[in-house]
Design a protein around this motif. Structure first.
Motif, PDB file in Angstrom:
ATOM      1  N   LEU A 103       0.821  -1.206   0.000  1.00  0.00           N
ATOM      2  CA  LEU A 103       0.000   0.000   0.000  1.00  0.00           C
ATOM      3  C   LEU A 103       0.857   1.257   0.000  1.00  0.00           C
ATOM      4  O   LEU A 103       0.557   2.223  -0.718  1.00  0.00           O
ATOM      5  CB  LEU A 103      -0.920  -0.013   1.226  1.00  0.00           C
ATOM      6  CG  LEU A 103      -1.833   1.208   1.390  1.00  0.00           C
ATOM      7  CD1 LEU A 103      -2.728   1.396   0.173  1.00  0.00           C
ATOM      8  CD2 LEU A 103      -2.681   1.067   2.671  1.00  0.00           C
ATOM      9  N   ALA A 104       1.939   1.262   0.773  1.00  0.00           N
ATOM     10  CA  ALA A 104       2.790   2.456   0.848  1.00  0.00           C
ATOM     11  C   ALA A 104       3.416   2.768  -0.512  1.00  0.00           C
ATOM     12  O   ALA A 104       3.445   3.927  -0.948  1.00  0.00           O
ATOM     13  CB  ALA A 104       3.881   2.259   1.896  1.00  0.00           C
ATOM     14  N   GLU A 105       3.897   1.721  -1.202  1.00  0.00           N
ATOM     15  CA  GLU A 105       4.500   1.945  -2.519  1.00  0.00           C
ATOM     16  C   GLU A 105       3.458   2.415  -3.538  1.00  0.00           C
ATOM     17  O   GLU A 105       3.730   3.273  -4.378  1.00  0.00           O
ATOM     18  CB  GLU A 105       5.161   0.656  -3.031  1.00  0.00           C
ATOM     19  CG  GLU A 105       6.436   0.251  -2.310  1.00  0.00           C
ATOM     20  CD  GLU A 105       6.144  -0.624  -1.096  1.00  0.00           C
ATOM     21  OE1 GLU A 105       7.103  -1.097  -0.480  1.00  0.00           O
ATOM     22  OE2 GLU A 105       4.957  -0.834  -0.786  1.00  0.00           O
ATOM     23  N   LEU A 106       2.264   1.849  -3.454  1.00  0.00           N
ATOM     24  CA  LEU A 106       1.201   2.256  -4.376  1.00  0.00           C
ATOM     25  C   LEU A 106       0.818   3.714  -4.170  1.00  0.00           C
ATOM     26  O   LEU A 106       0.567   4.455  -5.136  1.00  0.00           O
ATOM     27  CB  LEU A 106      -0.022   1.357  -4.198  1.00  0.00           C
ATOM     28  CG  LEU A 106       0.100  -0.046  -4.778  1.00  0.00           C
ATOM     29  CD1 LEU A 106      -1.061  -0.929  -4.339  1.00  0.00           C
ATOM     30  CD2 LEU A 106       0.157   0.004  -6.307  1.00  0.00           C
ATOM     31  N   LYS A 107       0.787   4.142  -2.925  1.00  0.00           N
ATOM     32  CA  LYS A 107       0.463   5.547  -2.659  1.00  0.00           C
ATOM     33  C   LYS A 107       1.579   6.471  -3.158  1.00  0.00           C
ATOM     34  O   LYS A 107       1.318   7.592  -3.590  1.00  0.00           O
ATOM     35  CB  LYS A 107       0.209   5.753  -1.162  1.00  0.00           C
ATOM     36  CG  LYS A 107      -1.138   5.195  -0.710  1.00  0.00           C
ATOM     37  CD  LYS A 107      -1.464   5.600   0.721  1.00  0.00           C
ATOM     38  CE  LYS A 107      -2.881   5.185   1.083  1.00  0.00           C
ATOM     39  NZ  LYS A 107      -3.266   5.604   2.471  1.00  0.00           N
ATOM     40  N   THR A 108       2.814   5.960  -3.064  1.00  0.00           N
ATOM     41  CA  THR A 108       3.937   6.731  -3.624  1.00  0.00           C
ATOM     42  C   THR A 108       3.761   6.908  -5.129  1.00  0.00           C
ATOM     43  O   THR A 108       3.909   8.004  -5.677  1.00  0.00           O
ATOM     44  CB  THR A 108       5.274   6.024  -3.333  1.00  0.00           C
ATOM     45  OG1 THR A 108       5.501   6.011  -1.914  1.00  0.00           O
ATOM     46  CG2 THR A 108       6.430   6.753  -4.012  1.00  0.00           C
ATOM     47  N   LEU A 109       3.430   5.795  -5.810  1.00  0.00           N
ATOM     48  CA  LEU A 109       3.189   5.858  -7.254  1.00  0.00           C
ATOM     49  C   LEU A 109       2.016   6.779  -7.573  1.00  0.00           C
ATOM     50  O   LEU A 109       2.061   7.571  -8.521  1.00  0.00           O
ATOM     51  CB  LEU A 109       2.887   4.462  -7.797  1.00  0.00           C
ATOM     52  CG  LEU A 109       4.079   3.580  -8.166  1.00  0.00           C
ATOM     53  CD1 LEU A 109       3.603   2.172  -8.500  1.00  0.00           C
ATOM     54  CD2 LEU A 109       4.830   4.171  -9.355  1.00  0.00           C
ATOM     55  N   GLN A 110       0.982   6.677  -6.788  1.00  0.00           N
ATOM     56  CA  GLN A 110      -0.203   7.516  -6.999  1.00  0.00           C
ATOM     57  C   GLN A 110       0.160   8.998  -6.924  1.00  0.00           C
ATOM     58  O   GLN A 110      -0.240   9.793  -7.780  1.00  0.00           O
ATOM     59  CB  GLN A 110      -1.255   7.173  -5.947  1.00  0.00           C
ATOM     60  CG  GLN A 110      -2.590   7.877  -6.133  1.00  0.00           C
ATOM     61  CD  GLN A 110      -3.566   7.505  -5.035  1.00  0.00           C
ATOM     62  OE1 GLN A 110      -3.213   7.526  -3.839  1.00  0.00           O
ATOM     63  NE2 GLN A 110      -4.777   7.142  -5.415  1.00  0.00           N
TER      64      GLN A 110
END
Length: 255
Positions: free
Chosen positions: A202-209
């Protein structure tokens, strides 16, 4: 000539241009029975570079150069209804010399269908500005909808177009739902711009987002910057000098 003897003599088309040799027969008195548009004179020596028109006194030929440049075609009108060898040749010449030209164009009259070649009028500053604006809108749409990428701080290149934005938002929603239902973090597979899979949480996905949002904002800012430059330009040279390019943002340097 002897009666019934055959002789090859020049023939001219409806416009008086030499278009080949025809056979004529002598009558009982030995006089040639000349057909229509036939003349008992020496044929012109065809060099492939000229048309030959019957002279006013009908005793010789006037050479007319076949156009070698688009400029030389200007002023020649090709009647749509004429099917002579000369007109067919000139149609081919017109097509060849204007194809891909930025200075001359082939024009067909809307009423008569006659073909001519004319010099393309030089564009005004405002016409060039309008074209530049269209090019900017087209380039931005192409980039934002189907070509944008970024270099992520996560260590790979990621798509950042509108579709990628939707996909990452969906993955974030899915990861948040799984995180709420489970104690252990579940990794999801994210496909990068080179179609290689990466396991991300989730943390990496939010970074990408966030990076995709920032990349989109940067593209919009670049578009407005280029638009302002186009609007401010006062000459065609200044407009031509404005390059329309959208570059991937690089978040890896800040990682």
């Amino acid at each position: 000539m002897k009666p019934n003897e055959i002789k090859e003599i020049p023939h001219v088309d409806e416009d008086g241009y030499f278009d080949g040799m025809v056979a004529c027969m002598a009558d009982a008195r030995g006089a040639l029975m000349l057909g229509a548009d036939c003349y008992d004179i020496a044929a012109p020596e065809d060099d492939g570079k000229h048309f030959f028109k019957l002279s006013a006194d009908k005793n010789g030929w006037e050479a007319e150069a076949i156009p070698q440049t688009a400029e030389e075609c200007v002023g020649i009108v090709l009647d749509h209804h004429k099917q002579t060898d000369r007109v067919h040749k000139l149609r081919e010449v017109f097509d060849k010399l204007t194809q891909g030209s930025t200075t001359y164009r082939l024009v067909q009259d809307a009423t008569t269908n006659a073909r001519t070649v004319e010099k393309i009028p030089e564009q005004t500053v405002e016409e060039v500005r309008t074209e530049k604006m269209r090019a900017l809108d087209s380039a931005f749409t192409s980039w934002y909808e189907d070509g944008a990428t970024l270099k992520s701080s996560l260590g790979f290149e990621a798509d950042s177009d509108s579709r990628a934005n939707q996909d990452v938002n969906g993955l974030v929603t899915a990861a948040e739902a799984m995180a709420a239902a489970e104690t252990a973090e579940t990794k999801l597979t994210f496909m990068d711009a080179n179609n290689e899979g990466h396991q991300v949480g989730l943390a990496e996905l939010k970074t990408l987002q966030l990076e995709i949002i920032q990349a989109g904002n940067a593209a919009y800012q670049e578009k407005w910057k280029l638009r302002a430059a186009i609007e401010a330009a006062t000459t065609k040279e200044e407009l031509d000098a404005i390059g329309i390019v959208f570059q991937p943002l690089d978040f890896s340097k800040a990682a």
